[in-house]
Design a protein around this motif. Structure first.
Motif, PDB file in Angstrom:
ATOM      1  N   LEU A   1      33.157  43.987 -17.543  1.00  5.14           N
ATOM      2  CA  LEU A   1      33.465  42.939 -16.833  1.00  5.14           C
ATOM      3  C   LEU A   1      32.529  41.735 -16.634  1.00  5.14           C
ATOM      4  CD1 LEU A   1      34.574  44.594 -13.422  1.00  5.14           C
ATOM      5  CD2 LEU A   1      35.800  43.872 -15.188  1.00  5.14           C
TER       6      LEU A   1
ATOM      7  N   ALA B   1      34.129  38.129 -13.351  1.00  2.11           N
ATOM      8  CA  ALA B   1      34.719  39.391 -12.883  1.00  2.11           C
ATOM      9  C   ALA B   1      34.002  40.448 -11.490  1.00  2.11           C
ATOM     10  CB  ALA B   1      35.109  39.162 -13.783  1.00  2.11           C
TER      11      ALA B   1
ATOM     12  N   TRP C   1      35.521  40.415  -8.262  1.00  5.98           N
ATOM     13  CA  TRP C   1      36.295  42.204  -7.408  1.00  5.98           C
ATOM     14  C   TRP C   1      35.942  42.828  -6.495  1.00  5.98           C
ATOM     15  CZ3 TRP C   1      40.085  45.289  -8.858  1.00  5.98           C
ATOM     16  CH2 TRP C   1      40.518  47.226  -8.435  1.00  5.98           C
TER      17      TRP C   1
ATOM     18  N   ILE D   1      41.550  46.176 -14.040  1.00  4.42           N
ATOM     19  CA  ILE D   1      40.352  47.079 -13.537  1.00  4.42           C
ATOM     20  C   ILE D   1      40.926  47.747 -12.691  1.00  4.42           C
ATOM     21  CG2 ILE D   1      38.881  46.389 -11.930  1.00  4.42           C
ATOM     22  CD1 ILE D   1      38.807  43.302 -12.888  1.00  4.42           C
TER      23      ILE D   1
ATOM     24  N   ALA E   1      39.992  36.588 -16.462  1.00  2.06           N
ATOM     25  CA  ALA E   1      40.566  36.647 -15.542  1.00  2.06           C
ATOM     26  C   ALA E   1      40.299  35.832 -14.030  1.00  2.06           C
ATOM     27  CB  ALA E   1      38.500  36.736 -15.320  1.00  2.06           C
TER      28      ALA E   1
END
Length: 128
Positions: free
Chosen positions: A6, A10, A14, A29, A126
């Motif tokens: 990541l 990103a 998340w 993910i 992303a």
């Protein structure tokens, strides 16, 4: 199984459930079959920017990364050597480290950074 690294934004998207993180990236993910890595470079970047007042982010990244089931990726001496050998397409030292780590470890990076494509590294957008 995919092995994913990541990018810092990103990771933060998340953790914040930010809508900038696209559906495809979220699915990758969230898929328990995938190995999701977070670099020490990202937590270092976050802590520096947080201390400078440039970023609001959680403080205990180590615990958050563990709670999410992500894998920590330490910075090795080899990673440092490789980052220094990269062409100068990108000047950001944190991003250069992520690129070097992805190349060295055979990882795909989830990122929106437009300066990553010139490097020989696999990418997932992303935002998609």
């Amino acid at each position: 199984m995919k092995r994913i690294l990541l990018d810092t934004h990103a990771l933060l998207w998340w953790l914040a459930d930010d809508q900038n993180l696209g559906v495809k990236a979220r699915e990758i993910i969230a898929d328990p079959r995938n190995q999701i890595f977070v670099s020490a470079a990202s937590t270092w970047e976050i802590s520096i920017k947080r201390a400078l007042g440039k970023l609001e982010a959680p403080e205990d990244m180590d615990s958050l990364v563990e709670d999410e089931g992500f894998l920590p990726l330490p910075i090795s001496l080899y990673h440092g050597d490789q980052a220094g050998l990269l062409p100068e397409h990108h000047k950001d030292p944190f991003d250069r480290m992520l690129i070097a780590q992805a190349q060295a470890e055979g990882l795909t990076i989830i990122t929106c950074d437009e300066k990553f494509p010139p490097y020989k590294v696999r990418l997932i957008n992303a935002s998609s």
